[in-house]
Design an enzyme around this catalytic site. Sequence first.
Site, mmCIF file in Angstrom:
data_model
loop_
_atom_site.group_PDB
_atom_site.id
_atom_site.type_symbol
_atom_site.label_atom_id
_atom_site.label_comp_id
_atom_site.label_asym_id
_atom_site.label_seq_id
_atom_site.Cartn_x
_atom_site.Cartn_y
_atom_site.Cartn_z
ATOM 1 N N GLY A 191 0.844 -1.193 0.000
ATOM 2 C CA GLY A 191 0.000 0.000 0.000
ATOM 3 C C GLY A 191 0.874 1.235 0.000
ATOM 4 O O GLY A 191 1.987 1.217 0.528
ATOM 5 N N GLN A 245 2.869 10.030 1.077
ATOM 6 C CA GLN A 245 4.169 9.356 1.226
ATOM 7 C C GLN A 245 5.117 9.651 0.070
ATOM 8 O O GLN A 245 6.310 9.369 0.167
ATOM 9 C CB GLN A 245 3.976 7.840 1.337
ATOM 10 C CG GLN A 245 3.277 7.421 2.615
ATOM 11 C CD GLN A 245 3.157 5.916 2.685
ATOM 12 O OE1 GLN A 245 2.224 5.349 2.136
ATOM 13 N NE2 GLN A 245 4.099 5.257 3.340
ATOM 14 N N CYS A 281 5.184 0.079 7.372
ATOM 15 C CA CYS A 281 4.847 1.253 6.557
ATOM 16 C C CYS A 281 6.108 1.654 5.797
ATOM 17 O O CYS A 281 7.193 1.689 6.391
ATOM 18 C CB CYS A 281 4.396 2.395 7.474
ATOM 19 S SG CYS A 281 3.999 3.923 6.595
ATOM 20 N N LEU A 282 5.967 1.967 4.514
ATOM 21 C CA LEU A 282 7.145 2.324 3.715
ATOM 22 C C LEU A 282 7.809 3.618 4.204
ATOM 23 O O LEU A 282 8.972 3.857 3.900
ATOM 24 C CB LEU A 282 6.772 2.449 2.223
ATOM 25 C CG LEU A 282 6.375 1.128 1.535
ATOM 26 C CD1 LEU A 282 5.919 1.410 0.104
ATOM 27 C CD2 LEU A 282 7.527 0.129 1.536
ATOM 28 N N HIS A 326 -5.016 1.489 7.321
ATOM 29 C CA HIS A 326 -3.680 2.108 7.364
ATOM 30 C C HIS A 326 -3.575 3.213 6.301
ATOM 31 O O HIS A 326 -3.101 4.320 6.593
ATOM 32 C CB HIS A 326 -2.622 1.019 7.123
ATOM 33 C CG HIS A 326 -1.216 1.511 7.139
ATOM 34 N ND1 HIS A 326 -0.319 1.190 8.135
ATOM 35 C CD2 HIS A 326 -0.527 2.310 6.283
ATOM 36 C CE1 HIS A 326 0.841 1.776 7.885
ATOM 37 N NE2 HIS A 326 0.746 2.457 6.758
ATOM 38 N N GLU A 327 -4.033 2.910 5.084
ATOM 39 C CA GLU A 327 -3.881 3.885 3.985
ATOM 40 C C GLU A 327 -4.820 5.081 4.159
ATOM 41 O O GLU A 327 -4.432 6.223 3.896
ATOM 42 C CB GLU A 327 -4.099 3.205 2.632
ATOM 43 C CG GLU A 327 -3.102 2.085 2.310
ATOM 44 C CD GLU A 327 -1.647 2.476 2.504
ATOM 45 O OE1 GLU A 327 -1.283 3.641 2.247
ATOM 46 O OE2 GLU A 327 -0.868 1.607 2.930
ATOM 47 N N HIS A 385 -3.397 7.479 6.486
ATOM 48 C CA HIS A 385 -2.380 8.353 5.865
ATOM 49 C C HIS A 385 -3.029 9.601 5.281
ATOM 50 O O HIS A 385 -2.464 10.699 5.346
ATOM 51 C CB HIS A 385 -1.668 7.627 4.718
ATOM 52 C CG HIS A 385 -0.440 6.874 5.127
ATOM 53 N ND1 HIS A 385 0.654 7.476 5.702
ATOM 54 C CD2 HIS A 385 -0.111 5.553 5.008
ATOM 55 C CE1 HIS A 385 1.596 6.561 5.932
ATOM 56 N NE2 HIS A 385 1.151 5.391 5.524
HETATM 57 NI NI NI Z 1 2.063 3.551 5.584
#
Ligand code: NI
Length: 169
Positions: free
Chosen positions: A45, A50, A92-93, A134-135, A138
Amino acid sequence: MILKIVKYPEPVLSQPGEPVTEFNDELRKLVADMFETMYKAQGIGLAAPQVGVSKRVTIIDLSMGKEPKDKLVLVNPEIILSEGKQYEEEGCLSFPEIREKVQRAAKVRIRAQDANGKWFEMDGEELLSRAFQHEIDHLDGVLFLFRMSPLKRNLTLRKIRKLRADGKW
Ligand code: NI
Protein backbone atom coordinates in the site's frame (compact mmCIF):
# COMPACT_ATOMS: atom_id res chain seq x y z
CA MET A 1 8.62 7.17 -12.95
CA ILE A 2 9.88 6.14 -9.53
CA LEU A 3 9.03 8.72 -6.88
CA LYS A 4 10.85 9.41 -3.63
CA ILE A 5 9.13 7.92 -0.58
CA VAL A 6 9.38 10.31 2.34
CA LYS A 7 10.08 9.03 5.83
CA TYR A 8 8.80 10.00 9.24
CA PRO A 9 8.93 12.81 10.47
CA GLU A 10 8.50 14.56 7.11
CA PRO A 11 5.69 17.14 7.80
CA VAL A 12 3.60 16.16 4.73
CA LEU A 13 2.94 12.79 6.41
CA SER A 14 1.11 14.49 9.26
CA GLN A 15 -1.09 16.75 7.13
CA PRO A 16 -4.59 15.74 5.98
CA GLY A 17 -4.64 15.36 2.17
CA GLU A 18 -6.74 17.62 -0.05
CA PRO A 19 -9.81 16.02 -1.66
CA VAL A 20 -9.37 15.26 -5.36
CA THR A 21 -11.80 17.16 -7.59
CA GLU A 22 -10.28 16.64 -11.05
CA PHE A 23 -9.90 13.20 -12.59
CA ASN A 24 -7.42 14.05 -15.30
CA ASP A 25 -4.15 12.86 -16.83
CA GLU A 26 -2.20 14.38 -13.94
CA LEU A 27 -4.06 12.11 -11.50
CA ARG A 28 -3.61 9.04 -13.73
CA LYS A 29 0.12 9.79 -14.02
CA LEU A 30 0.39 10.13 -10.22
CA VAL A 31 -1.37 6.77 -9.75
CA ALA A 32 0.85 5.04 -12.35
CA ASP A 33 3.98 6.47 -10.74
CA MET A 34 2.78 5.44 -7.30
CA PHE A 35 2.31 1.82 -8.45
CA GLU A 36 5.79 1.77 -9.97
CA THR A 37 7.23 3.22 -6.75
CA MET A 38 5.31 0.83 -4.48
CA TYR A 39 6.31 -2.28 -6.44
CA LYS A 40 9.97 -1.26 -6.42
CA ALA A 41 9.77 -0.78 -2.64
CA GLN A 42 7.92 -4.11 -2.30
CA GLY A 43 5.01 -2.59 -0.44
CA ILE A 44 1.34 -3.54 -0.48
CA GLY A 45 0.00 0.00 0.00
CA LEU A 46 1.12 3.55 -0.67
CA ALA A 47 -0.60 6.88 -0.04
CA ALA A 48 0.06 10.08 -1.99
CA PRO A 49 1.41 11.99 1.06
CA GLN A 50 4.17 9.36 1.23
CA VAL A 51 5.45 10.62 -2.12
CA GLY A 52 5.08 14.23 -0.99
CA VAL A 53 1.67 14.84 -2.62
CA SER A 54 -0.93 16.02 -0.10
CA LYS A 55 -3.98 14.56 -1.87
CA ARG A 56 -6.58 11.96 -0.92
CA VAL A 57 -5.23 9.23 -3.20
CA THR A 58 -3.99 5.81 -2.16
CA ILE A 59 -3.21 2.51 -3.86
CA ILE A 60 -3.21 -1.06 -2.53
CA ASP A 61 -2.07 -4.34 -4.08
CA LEU A 62 -1.84 -7.27 -1.69
CA SER A 63 -0.41 -9.46 -4.51
CA MET A 64 2.50 -7.01 -5.06
CA GLY A 65 1.89 -6.91 -8.80
CA LYS A 66 1.11 -10.59 -9.37
CA GLU A 67 -2.69 -10.39 -9.66
CA PRO A 68 -4.12 -7.58 -11.84
CA LYS A 69 -7.48 -7.86 -10.03
CA ASP A 70 -5.79 -6.99 -6.72
CA LYS A 71 -4.70 -3.55 -7.98
CA LEU A 72 -6.82 -1.00 -6.13
CA VAL A 73 -6.93 2.76 -6.59
CA LEU A 74 -8.83 4.65 -3.89
CA VAL A 75 -9.52 8.33 -4.43
CA ASN A 76 -11.29 10.29 -1.67
CA PRO A 77 -11.90 7.04 0.26
CA GLU A 78 -13.82 6.78 3.51
CA ILE A 79 -14.68 3.98 5.89
CA ILE A 80 -18.44 3.64 6.09
CA LEU A 81 -18.71 0.53 8.28
CA SER A 82 -16.33 -1.23 10.61
CA GLU A 83 -16.68 -4.18 12.95
CA GLY A 84 -14.62 -6.45 15.19
CA LYS A 85 -11.00 -6.17 16.15
CA GLN A 86 -7.69 -7.57 14.95
CA TYR A 87 -4.24 -7.15 16.47
CA GLU A 88 -1.46 -7.95 13.99
CA GLU A 89 1.94 -6.74 12.91
CA GLU A 90 2.04 -3.81 10.57
CA GLY A 91 4.70 -1.93 8.62
CA CYS A 92 4.85 1.25 6.56
CA LEU A 93 7.15 2.32 3.71
CA SER A 94 7.69 5.63 5.54
CA PHE A 95 9.03 3.65 8.54
CA PRO A 96 11.60 1.31 7.01
CA GLU A 97 12.51 -1.68 9.20
CA ILE A 98 9.81 -0.90 11.77
CA ARG A 99 7.15 -3.55 12.35
CA GLU A 100 4.78 -3.43 15.30
CA LYS A 101 1.46 -4.84 16.35
CA VAL A 102 -1.41 -2.41 15.90
CA GLN A 103 -5.08 -2.84 16.73
CA ARG A 104 -7.47 -2.38 13.81
CA ALA A 105 -11.06 -3.26 12.96
CA ALA A 106 -11.42 -6.83 11.68
CA LYS A 107 -13.73 -5.85 8.81
CA VAL A 108 -14.43 -2.57 7.10
CA ARG A 109 -16.49 -1.34 4.20
CA ILE A 110 -15.08 1.57 2.25
CA ARG A 111 -16.52 3.98 -0.26
CA ALA A 112 -14.13 5.56 -2.76
CA GLN A 113 -13.76 6.89 -6.29
CA ASP A 114 -11.61 5.19 -8.91
CA ALA A 115 -9.09 7.05 -11.10
CA ASN A 116 -11.97 8.10 -13.39
CA GLY A 117 -14.10 9.49 -10.57
CA LYS A 118 -16.58 6.60 -10.41
CA TRP A 119 -17.78 5.82 -6.87
CA PHE A 120 -17.70 2.23 -5.61
CA GLU A 121 -17.96 0.36 -2.33
CA MET A 122 -15.81 -2.54 -1.23
CA ASP A 123 -15.55 -4.82 1.81
CA GLY A 124 -12.25 -5.89 3.32
CA GLU A 125 -11.33 -8.46 5.95
CA GLU A 126 -8.04 -9.38 7.64
CA LEU A 127 -5.07 -7.93 5.71
CA LEU A 128 -7.20 -6.00 3.23
CA SER A 129 -9.18 -4.43 6.08
CA ARG A 130 -5.88 -3.49 7.75
CA ALA A 131 -4.53 -2.00 4.51
CA PHE A 132 -7.70 0.07 4.00
CA GLN A 133 -7.44 1.48 7.52
CA HIS A 134 -3.68 2.11 7.36
CA GLU A 135 -3.88 3.88 3.98
CA ILE A 136 -6.97 5.95 4.80
CA ASP A 137 -5.25 7.00 8.02
CA HIS A 138 -2.38 8.35 5.86
CA LEU A 139 -4.87 10.58 4.03
CA ASP A 140 -5.95 11.99 7.39
CA GLY A 141 -2.34 12.62 8.41
CA VAL A 142 -2.44 9.78 10.95
CA LEU A 143 0.58 7.47 11.08
CA PHE A 144 0.65 3.89 12.40
CA LEU A 145 3.14 5.09 15.01
CA PHE A 146 0.18 6.81 16.71
CA ARG A 147 -1.92 3.64 16.60
CA MET A 148 0.67 1.76 18.68
CA SER A 149 0.46 1.46 22.43
CA PRO A 150 2.32 4.31 24.21
CA LEU A 151 5.03 1.85 25.28
CA LYS A 152 5.65 0.57 21.73
CA ARG A 153 5.46 4.10 20.36
CA ASN A 154 8.21 5.23 22.72
CA LEU A 155 10.39 2.23 21.89
CA THR A 156 9.87 2.86 18.18
CA LEU A 157 10.69 6.57 18.50
CA ARG A 158 13.86 5.65 20.37
CA LYS A 159 14.83 3.20 17.61
CA ILE A 160 14.22 5.87 14.93
CA ARG A 161 16.29 8.43 16.86
CA LYS A 162 19.14 5.94 17.01
CA LEU A 163 18.88 5.13 13.28
CA ARG A 164 18.81 8.85 12.46
CA ALA A 165 21.84 9.51 14.65
CA ASP A 166 23.67 6.73 12.79
CA GLY A 167 22.69 8.23 9.44
CA LYS A 168 20.61 5.15 8.59
CA TRP A 169 17.21 6.83 8.37
NI1 NI B 1 2.06 3.55 5.58
